[in-house]
Write an enzyme that holds these catalytic residues in place. Structure first.
Site, PDB file in Angstrom:
ATOM      1  N   TYR A  61       0.843  -1.213   0.000  1.00 46.34           N
ATOM      2  CA  TYR A  61       0.000   0.000   0.000  1.00 46.34           C
ATOM      3  C   TYR A  61       0.874   1.257   0.000  1.00 46.34           C
ATOM      4  O   TYR A  61       0.666   2.174  -0.812  1.00 46.34           O
ATOM      5  CB  TYR A  61      -0.901  -0.041   1.229  1.00 46.34           C
ATOM      6  N   LYS A  73       1.186   4.160  -2.922  1.00 44.90           N
ATOM      7  CA  LYS A  73       0.812   5.558  -2.661  1.00 44.90           C
ATOM      8  C   LYS A  73       2.014   6.495  -2.845  1.00 44.90           C
ATOM      9  O   LYS A  73       1.838   7.652  -3.239  1.00 44.90           O
ATOM     10  CB  LYS A  73       0.215   5.692  -1.260  1.00 44.90           C
TER      11      LYS A  73
HETATM   12  N1  LIG Z   1      -9.794   5.779   4.965  1.00 43.48           N
HETATM   13  C1  LIG Z   1      -8.537   6.097   5.253  1.00 43.48           C
HETATM   14  O1  LIG Z   1      -8.107   6.079   6.413  1.00 43.48           O
HETATM   15  C2  LIG Z   1      -7.611   6.550   4.143  1.00 43.48           C
HETATM   16  C3  LIG Z   1      -6.415   7.177   4.513  1.00 43.48           C
HETATM   17  C4  LIG Z   1      -5.544   7.599   3.515  1.00 43.48           C
HETATM   18  C5  LIG Z   1      -5.867   7.398   2.181  1.00 43.48           C
HETATM   19  N2  LIG Z   1      -7.029   6.767   1.847  1.00 43.48           N
HETATM   20  C6  LIG Z   1      -7.299   6.583   0.421  1.00 43.48           C
HETATM   21  O2  LIG Z   1      -8.497   7.252   0.085  1.00 43.48           O
HETATM   22  C7  LIG Z   1      -9.143   6.568  -0.982  1.00 43.48           C
HETATM   23  C8  LIG Z   1     -10.580   6.248  -0.589  1.00 43.48           C
HETATM   24  O3  LIG Z   1     -10.538   5.468   0.601  1.00 43.48           O
HETATM   25  P1  LIG Z   1     -11.844   5.047   1.419  1.00 43.48           P
HETATM   26  O4  LIG Z   1     -11.430   4.910   2.835  1.00 43.48           O
HETATM   27  O5  LIG Z   1     -12.977   5.920   1.056  1.00 43.48           O
HETATM   28  O6  LIG Z   1     -12.027   3.553   0.874  1.00 43.48           O
HETATM   29  P2  LIG Z   1     -13.312   2.760   0.355  1.00 43.48           P
HETATM   30  O7  LIG Z   1     -12.937   1.333   0.345  1.00 43.48           O
HETATM   31  O8  LIG Z   1     -14.520   3.201   1.110  1.00 43.48           O
HETATM   32  O9  LIG Z   1     -13.435   3.283  -1.148  1.00 43.48           O
HETATM   33  C9  LIG Z   1     -12.617   2.816  -2.189  1.00 43.48           C
HETATM   34  C10 LIG Z   1     -13.475   2.666  -3.420  1.00 43.48           C
HETATM   35  O10 LIG Z   1     -12.613   2.224  -4.494  1.00 43.48           O
HETATM   36  C11 LIG Z   1     -13.332   1.278  -5.256  1.00 43.48           C
HETATM   37  N3  LIG Z   1     -12.407   0.397  -5.980  1.00 43.48           N
HETATM   38  C12 LIG Z   1     -11.509  -0.477  -5.456  1.00 43.48           C
HETATM   39  N4  LIG Z   1     -10.918  -1.174  -6.437  1.00 43.48           N
HETATM   40  C13 LIG Z   1     -11.438  -0.740  -7.610  1.00 43.48           C
HETATM   41  C14 LIG Z   1     -11.229  -1.099  -8.970  1.00 43.48           C
HETATM   42  N5  LIG Z   1     -10.374  -2.068  -9.317  1.00 43.48           N
HETATM   43  N6  LIG Z   1     -11.929  -0.436  -9.919  1.00 43.48           N
HETATM   44  C15 LIG Z   1     -12.826   0.530  -9.583  1.00 43.48           C
HETATM   45  N7  LIG Z   1     -13.066   0.912  -8.301  1.00 43.48           N
HETATM   46  C16 LIG Z   1     -12.377   0.273  -7.331  1.00 43.48           C
HETATM   47  C17 LIG Z   1     -14.147   0.494  -4.219  1.00 43.48           C
HETATM   48  O11 LIG Z   1     -15.235  -0.196  -4.822  1.00 43.48           O
HETATM   49  C18 LIG Z   1     -14.573   1.602  -3.261  1.00 43.48           C
HETATM   50  O12 LIG Z   1     -15.830   2.140  -3.607  1.00 43.48           O
HETATM   51  C19 LIG Z   1      -8.305   5.305  -1.268  1.00 43.48           C
HETATM   52  O13 LIG Z   1      -7.433   5.571  -2.343  1.00 43.48           O
HETATM   53  C20 LIG Z   1      -7.519   5.136   0.028  1.00 43.48           C
HETATM   54  O14 LIG Z   1      -6.310   4.454  -0.197  1.00 43.48           O
HETATM   55  C21 LIG Z   1      -7.917   6.347   2.796  1.00 43.48           C
END
Ligand SMILES: NC(=O)c1ccc[n+]([C@@H]2O[C@H](COP(=O)([O-])OP(=O)(O)OC[C@H]3O[C@@H](n4cnc5c(N)ncnc54)[C@H](O)[C@@H]3O)[C@@H](O)[C@H]2O)c1
Length: 254
Positions: A149, A153
């Protein structure tokens, strides 16, 4: 904003993606919402009239090209791309097999690259625009179990920095918005698997010196700001939204 432009959001069915869709709709953007399937987007399109839903597995460059072409052909001028789709299992190095490694890179890094490759030339034709690539503080700070991961990133940040410079003369800004721990429904669900869910949530909150996780709406507000003309000189460098995590590492207030 004068005439509404289209903002494409990948991973729009997710916690941060859906919050971003609501924030950009409030700011007057037309929306093209992308996720693995349109079913996952049903609730959001019902809530945001006029938003168009597209099913696309972003690991597949041909699917990304076809979906981007459909969005461009069927809507108003493109103005923004927000790449929110992501995956991120917590797995120690010994358990990080080829499949987990490749899939994490495929979704988080290659998927972001494919979308940038399709959308940036269109933004160039439109005379400018904004790309937000959602990264993570795991690219800046070590965390156990996050090898694939964090590497993906870090790649997202490198990609954004490069494209920001390559397209700066075209009126296009590329900003890797970089969240710390954010209390999305998925993260909240994860606590339920712990022996003591409340303790797991409290331990997670202590990672951030402000003593709590960010809310998805707070990350979405930052993304909406970056997409607005108020952020006209922000491009390239990571914009970190992490309650102080990458400055202090742990909360000293609890
Ligand atoms: N939640 C956290 O703590 C956090 C922290 C830092 C960064 N992020 C980043 O923020 C972004 C959103 O995170 P989140 O927490 O809302 O996660 P989440 O799992 O709620 O949302 C991710 C979305 O990506 C979609 N997805 C995954 N693989 C896919 C694919 N192959 N094709 C199309 N869509 C796909 C999923 O269906 C989902 O709707 C991500 O990139 C995550 O890495 C999250």
């Amino acid at each position: 904003m004068s005439a509404p432009k289209v903002a494409v959001i990948t991973g729009a069915a997710g916690g941060i993606g859906a919050a971003t869709a609501r924030a950009l709709a409030k700011d007057g953007w037309d929306l093209a919402l992308v996720d693995r399937s349109t079913d996952a987007l049903d609730g959001l399109t019902a809530e945001l009239p006029g938003a168009r839903a597209f099913g696309c597995d972003i690991r597949d460059p041909a699917a990304v090209a076809a979906t981007a072409a459909g969005i461009i052909a069927g809507g108003g001028p493109l103005g923004a791309l927000v790449t929110c789709a992501g995956v991120g299992d917590v797995v120690p190095l010994a358990g990080t097999g080829d499949e987990l490694w490749s899939d994490t890179i495929a979704v988080n890094l290659s998927g972001t690259f494919y979308w940038c490759r399709e959308v940036l030339p269109e933004l160039q034709r439109q005379g400018g625009g904004v790309v937000v690539t959602v990264a993570s503080t795991t690219a800046l700070m070590g965390l156990p179990g996050r090898a694939a991961y964090a590497a993906s990133k870090a790649g997202v940040i490198g990609l954004a920095r490069t494209l920001a410079i390559e397209f700066a003369g075209d009126g296009i800004r590329v900003v890797p918005v970089t969240p710390g721990a954010t209390l999305t429904p998925l993260v909240r669900q994860g606590y339920q698997h712990a022996e003591d869910p409340a303790a797991a949530e409290a331990a997670h909150a202590r990672l951030q010196p402000i003593g709590r996780l960010s809310r998805p709406e707070e990350i979405a507000d930052t993304i909406a700001f970056v997409c607005s003309p108020r952020a006209a000189t922000i491009t390239g460098a990571p914009l970190v939204v992490d309650g102080g995590y990458s400055s202090g590492g742990v909360s000293w207030n609890s």
